[in-house]
Write a protein that holds these residues in place. Structure first.
Motif, PDB file in Angstrom:
ATOM      1  N   GLY C 288       0.837  -1.203   0.000  1.00 15.87           N
ATOM      2  CA  GLY C 288       0.000   0.000   0.000  1.00 15.87           C
ATOM      3  C   GLY C 288       0.870   1.250   0.000  1.00 15.87           C
ATOM      4  N   THR C 289       1.907   1.225   0.799  1.00 14.38           N
ATOM      5  CA  THR C 289       2.812   2.368   0.888  1.00 14.38           C
ATOM      6  C   THR C 289       3.509   2.614  -0.452  1.00 14.38           C
ATOM      7  OG1 THR C 289       3.188   1.701   3.161  1.00 14.38           O
ATOM      8  CG2 THR C 289       4.662   3.377   2.281  1.00 14.38           C
ATOM      9  N   LEU C 290       3.937   1.523  -1.100  1.00 12.43           N
ATOM     10  CA  LEU C 290       4.571   1.660  -2.419  1.00 12.43           C
ATOM     11  C   LEU C 290       3.610   2.350  -3.383  1.00 12.43           C
ATOM     12  CD1 LEU C 290       6.366  -1.774  -2.881  1.00 12.43           C
ATOM     13  CD2 LEU C 290       7.456   0.456  -2.663  1.00 12.43           C
ATOM     14  N   ARG C 291       2.322   1.966  -3.287  1.00 12.46           N
ATOM     15  CA  ARG C 291       1.324   2.570  -4.165  1.00 12.46           C
ATOM     16  C   ARG C 291       1.174   4.048  -3.839  1.00 12.46           C
ATOM     17  NH1 ARG C 291      -1.353   2.019  -7.588  1.00 12.46           N
ATOM     18  NH2 ARG C 291      -3.415   1.177  -7.235  1.00 12.46           N
ATOM     19  N   VAL C 292       1.192   4.389  -2.523  1.00 14.50           N
ATOM     20  CA  VAL C 292       1.116   5.798  -2.128  1.00 14.50           C
ATOM     21  C   VAL C 292       2.288   6.556  -2.733  1.00 14.50           C
ATOM     22  CG1 VAL C 292       1.270   7.401  -0.186  1.00 14.50           C
ATOM     23  CG2 VAL C 292      -0.115   5.343   0.015  1.00 14.50           C
ATOM     24  N   LEU C 293       3.442   5.910  -2.716  1.00 18.35           N
ATOM     25  CA  LEU C 293       4.648   6.576  -3.218  1.00 18.35           C
ATOM     26  C   LEU C 293       4.600   6.763  -4.726  1.00 18.35           C
ATOM     27  CD1 LEU C 293       7.420   4.817  -1.104  1.00 18.35           C
ATOM     28  CD2 LEU C 293       6.380   7.073  -0.763  1.00 18.35           C
ATOM     29  N   GLY C 294       3.637   6.145  -5.378  1.00 16.39           N
ATOM     30  CA  GLY C 294       3.455   6.421  -6.791  1.00 16.39           C
ATOM     31  C   GLY C 294       3.761   5.264  -7.726  1.00 16.39           C
ATOM     32  N   TYR C 295       4.047   4.093  -7.214  1.00 20.70           N
ATOM     33  CA  TYR C 295       4.267   2.954  -8.102  1.00 20.70           C
ATOM     34  C   TYR C 295       2.930   2.479  -8.653  1.00 20.70           C
ATOM     35  CZ  TYR C 295       9.006   2.702  -6.361  1.00 20.70           C
ATOM     36  OH  TYR C 295      10.305   2.984  -6.051  1.00 20.70           O
TER      37      TYR C 295
END
Lengths: 226, 381, 393
Positions: C288-295
């Motif tokens: 989820g965090t990776l997705r927040v970071l824009g991946y």
């Protein structure tokens, strides 16, 4: 009425080992709790309030000192006796509800009763009474994920009550709830002590929640300061 | 709700995980059953009721070396011998097949029926076969496989002999250990090869099974120091000599198979252990509520055992069904014949499945026992 | 945006506890697959390495092995004066007739009997097969009941050692030399004099003929002449081609390899799936965090496919290394394997053969298993909503 304390904590010390260093979570704590009290344990993170709760409830073991509940030294029981003791005498309410996701509300409440000798009919009666007490009779067949956070916590309280324990212990029961739900849950816990005469011990860091209790104990660095 | 119901619900909670666990147990046991059946096929030659009464006589040099026809009259006179028939491997190919799935033997039809008494065949057909010099008797399995009828012509191209057979199917038989073989007149073969006066082997029926040892030594003695010394042995030990020819490749395959089974067990145990470990936190809750270790162990064991049993059922039953329905003989070029999954194999595999269930429960049980409730509650999903 | 490879590599390494069983599982699957294939390759190699490309082998039409072929003396007479056959130093045509038969002999160590292939040869037959060379003792002398034995065979049978005797009916054959066939089918044979063999085994006919044409034109005209003559009913082809077709013995092992390979790869896919699901399950917040970071979803999907492939490749490396180690051990110790040759019904001796292509195949096999096992988990990972980064649990 019995004026002897129901819970007697004497010189209770808990030391955790973390890597090379020892952390003193509780240091020579002595306190007595009377039947029917709603005791609130408060203090900053790491003050030892949760540790004290765990030790009283018999899910952790002290480094030294005694916990006597109705005269029984909890710390001296062996693993299997302790489990049995917990089943009969302690009802748990956790911050994160900890309901079993595959079971319905009623089945979750029934879970502790499976360990008793009660037959199915009596079990159903107890479950119905406990759910009625938390006002969730009509949600009995719902799964945890179909319930709101407040409702889940009320199911958890019903599960804690269903065996008619001496103690109800709650670890940050409102930590994951909105203000309205928190108010409901605390109201139920309060009425347990006031009307049903249950002894309730609750850990919280929220002063508003603490106001529901009949006595507040403040801990700091493993010692009771007030 | 009962405890059992709770276990069931819990086991199926993560369907994907349960499916993977059951699946890997099923695959492992399918493979285990298959390998056990394969090894059985390679090491245990088939045997039927008449085998204990039959002897095989071959040239001492090797099976490839023929025996002189004149031995027959001597063999007939050896005490304990009831009947003798020449038995010569023809090794022909049917149609364009590279490896024909049935063997063909040249025999003396009258004598043959006295040696092989247990296979069923109609007396009329036997009489017709005996009467026709180019007639043959075909096993029911072969009849069905190639859709043959009595009265059909059967052409076989010789690979061992420089001649071809043109046979007519006069009869069929079944109930022998291998209902595929074709039998024809030795006289017909002699005619085609210019009567060399030799046969491949002699097959003999003895009066009583317990006397066969004496008959064997009597036969061996009779031809000692002649130009064609023989090796007489029971049908069983004759068949076993083919097993011995497999050489140490059999050991190699067996050891590879044990590695295979071990690997799959390892993977399965890890899969199932993970399935249980996933619910560590829940087990801690149960502990807090007052469930004792004993009860929690029972939960874990019942769950892993249940998954293993289900997987075992699918894997073992699947293997039995799969190999039962499949034409293994055709697929393996006639290399594997029966490939029968016997109850004994299934029982052994079931035992392995049960063991898997128990072993998978050990890891998580130990972990649960070691972890205190407080630690368990801290575990994140 | 692509997730850095380091992230996945570290995850595979850090989470070694949960991946070790899968890693080991894939390693063993690959090892078994490679070993079985190398076994089959070894059997095929021994027949593929047999013969001299210059030679023509003549057998009876319809026979499926040299041992079941028959060639008459008249045919030998007729063929040896054909044009185009090369001459040896003494000016004699390079043509030779072989007699092939079997002797049942006890294995060393008393573990039953097996058939030995006996090849009766002439001196010119030896000349025509330069790949066979004597390593111990001397060559056989015709008329003295002497044999020379392939080294590998001598070790596996009782009485075949240098100076030993081999019983053939009433006859006793003395071992006077050992030879090495250079990894060919000859490494599973016992050689004796052709005419002596015919006498001993009461054979009127020969089994096969071997001859050497002068050149390629002679090869074509000779095979043409031999095959087209109806009276002969003979088949002529290059010796190497004939042996290369004798592959029946390897078939069962190939079947076993593909059977085990496919069943085990299903098991390995399950294991990989399991590990990847567990990996993703415990990293929900992280993803989820990776997705927040824009991946993007796509980069999460690819990343986890990569992670699964990487994990399996690691297992594959271990598996290939294990099988290669075992192969080296077997080669160094000179361990050979024997089984029944399905064409001649005689003991055939072979070794593992592990060409580099097989090792690469093993690695590819592991990657495919890893990728297939990761598809569903990776898809699931890519579907994890951004919001799960914020959940406390």
């Amino acid at each position: 009425m019995d004026t002897d304390p129901i819970v007697e904590v004497r010189g209770l010390t808990k030391i955790y080992r973390q890597g090379e260093t020892n952390i003193v979570a509780l240091n020579q704590v002595t306190v007595g709790i009377q039947p029917g009290e709603f005791v609130v344990l408060m203090g900053p993170s790491g003050s030892g309030k949760s540790t004290l709760l765990h030790l009283i409830a018999g899910i952790d073991r002290p480094t030294s000192g005694d916990v006597l509940v109705r005269g029984i030294n909890v710390a001296a029981l062996n693993e299997s006796r302790l489990a049995e003791w917990r089943n009969r005498n302690v009802g748990f309410v956790f911050q994160s509800f900890n309901l079993i996701p595959v079971l319905t509300a009623a089945e979750n409440v029934e879970l502790p009763l499976l360990l008793t000798g009660l037959n199915a009919k009596r079990r159903r009666e107890h479950v119905a009474a406990a759910l009625d007490l938390v006002g969730l009779t009509e949600r009995a067949r719902h799964l945890p994920r179909q319930l709101s956070g407040g409702q889940e916590q009320r199911v958890a309280i019903a599960r804690a009550l269903v065996t008619d324990p001496l103690l109800v212990v709650a670890d940050e029961p409102t930590g994951n709830l909105d203000a309205k739900s928190a108010h409901d849950v605390l109201g139920i816990l309060q009425s347990l002590s006031r009307e049903a005469g249950k002894t309730v011990i609750m850990v919280t860091h929220d002063p508003k929640a603490a106001a529901f209790g009949s006595r507040q104990l403040h801990l700091e660095k493993g010692e009771i300061v007030a | 709700m009962t405890i059992l119901g709770f276990i069931r619900k819990n086991a199926l909670r993560n369907r994907r995980r349960a499916l993977l666990s059951v699946g890997s147990v099923a695959v492992s046991l399918f493979l285990l059953v298959t390998l056990m059946t394969l090894i059985r096929e390679l090491t245990i030659p088939p045997e039927d009721v008449g085998a204990s009464l039959r002897l095989v006589v071959r040239n001492k040099v090797s099976l490839a070396q023929p025996l002189p026809y004149k031995q027959l009259s001597l063999l007939d006179r050896i005490p304990g011998v009831v009947a003798v028939t020449p038995f010569t491997f023809f090794g022909g190919n049917y149609r364009d097949e590279k490896v024909t799935s049935f063997a063909q033997f040249a025999v003396d039809p009258v004598r043959f029926t006295n040696v092989f008494v247990e296979s069923r065949s109609s007396p009329g057909q036997i009489a017709a076969w005996i009467a026709n010099r180019t007639g043959c008797l075909v096993g029911m399995d072969t009849m069905r496989r190639y859709d043959m009828k009595v009265g059909d012509k059967l052409k076989l191209t010789g690979t061992f002999y420089p001649c071809d057979l043109e046979l007519k199917i006069e009869g069929t038989y079944q109930g022998s250990v291998d209902d595929r073989t074709v039998f024809f007149h030795h006289k017909y073969l002699d005619e085609l090869t210019g009567d060399p006066g030799s046969v491949g082997t002699w097959w003999i029926r003895v009066a009583a099974a317990d006397a066969s040892g004496d008959v064997v030594s009597a036969i061996n003695r009779t031809f000692q120091n002649t130009s064609a010394e023989v090796r007489a042995e029971s049908e069983r030990s004759f068949q076993m000599s083919f097993v011995s020819m497999w050489g140490n490749i059999q050991v190699l395959i067996e050891s590879i198979c044990s590695v295979v089974v071990f690997t799959l067990m390892l993977v399965t145990v890890s899969t199932m252990s993970m399935a249980i470990r996933e619910r560590f936190r829940e087990l801690a809750i149960l502990k807090a509520i007052g469930f004792r270790r004993r009860e929690i162990f029972t939960f874990i064991l019942a769950e892993s055992f249940g998954l293993a049993a289900l997987g075992g059922l699918i894997g073992i039953g699947g293997a039995a069904l799969f190999w039962g329905l499949l034409d293994v003989q055709k697929l393996s070029n006639g290399f594997l014949v029966y490939f029968e999954v016997v109850p004994r194999t299934m029982a052994r595999a079931a035992l392995v499945a049960a063991l898997l269930g128990v072993v998978s429960a050990i890891g998580p049980s130990l972990a649960v026992a070691r972890t205190s409730v407080v630690e368990g509650l801290k575990t994140l999903d | 945006m692509v997730i850095p490879l380091r992230y996945h590599v570290r995850n595979v390494v850090v989470r070694w506890r949960s991946t070790v069983a899968t890693l080991l599982g894939i390693a063993l699957v690959v090892a078994v697959f490679v070993l079985l294939r190398s076994l089959a390759a070894g059997i095929e190699k021994s027949s593929a390495q047999t013969g001299d490309p210059r030679n023509i082998l003549v057998v009876r039409k319809g026979s499926q092995a040299e041992s079941s072929s028959l060639v008459t003396r008249e045919q030998l007479q007729a063929l040896q004066y054909l044009k185009g056959i090369a001459l040896n130093a003494e000016g004699k045509p390079l043509i030779s007739a072989d007699v092939i038969t079997l002797i049942s002999a006890p294995r060393a160590g008393g573990t039953g009997e097996a058939n030995l292939l006996i090849r009766g040869v002439t001196s010119r037959g030896r000349e025509l097969r330069p790949q066979v060379h004597l390593t111990t003792g001397r060559w056989l002398e015709p008329g003295k009941r002497e044999v020379v034995v392939a080294e590998n065979l001598a070790r596996r049978f009782a009485g075949l050692e240098m100076g030993g005797t081999l019983k053939a009916g009433m006859g006793r054959l003395k071992v006077v030399g050992l030879f090495n066939g250079g990894g060919s089918a000859y490494d599973s044979e016992v050689w004796m004099d052709a005419d002596e063999a015919r006498l001993l085994f009461e054979r009127e006919m020969y089994s096969s003929l071997i001859l050497r044409p002068i050149d390629d034109d002679a090869y074509r005209s000779l095979t043409n002449t031999i095959e087209s003559d109806k009276r002969f009913a003979l088949r002529a082809e290059r010796e190497v081609d004939y042996y290369a077709q004798q592959t029946l013995t390897a078939v069962p092992i190939k079947i076993l390899a593909s059977l085990l390979g496919s069943a085990m790869s299903i098991g390995a896919v399950f294991a990989a799936m399991n590990t990847m699901y567990a990996a993703i399950g415990s990293r929900t917040r992280e993803i989820g965090t990776l997705r927040v970071l824009g991946y993007s979803k796509m980069s999460i999907l690819c990343g986890f496919l990569l992670e699964g492939g990487l994990l399996a490749l690691l297992g594959g490396f271990i598996g290939v290394a294990v099988s290669y180690g075992l192969y080296q051990y077997v080669i160094l110790r000179g361990i050979t394997f024997g089984t029944m040759n399905f064409q001649s019904f005689s003991e055939t001796i072979f070794q593992f053969s592990m060409p580099p292509a097989l090792l690469l195949l093993g690695l590819a096999f592991s990657v495919v298993v890893g990728l297939i096992g990761s598809i569903l988990p990776a898809w699931r990972a890519s579907q994890i909503p951004v919001i799960s980064a914020l959940k406390s649990l």
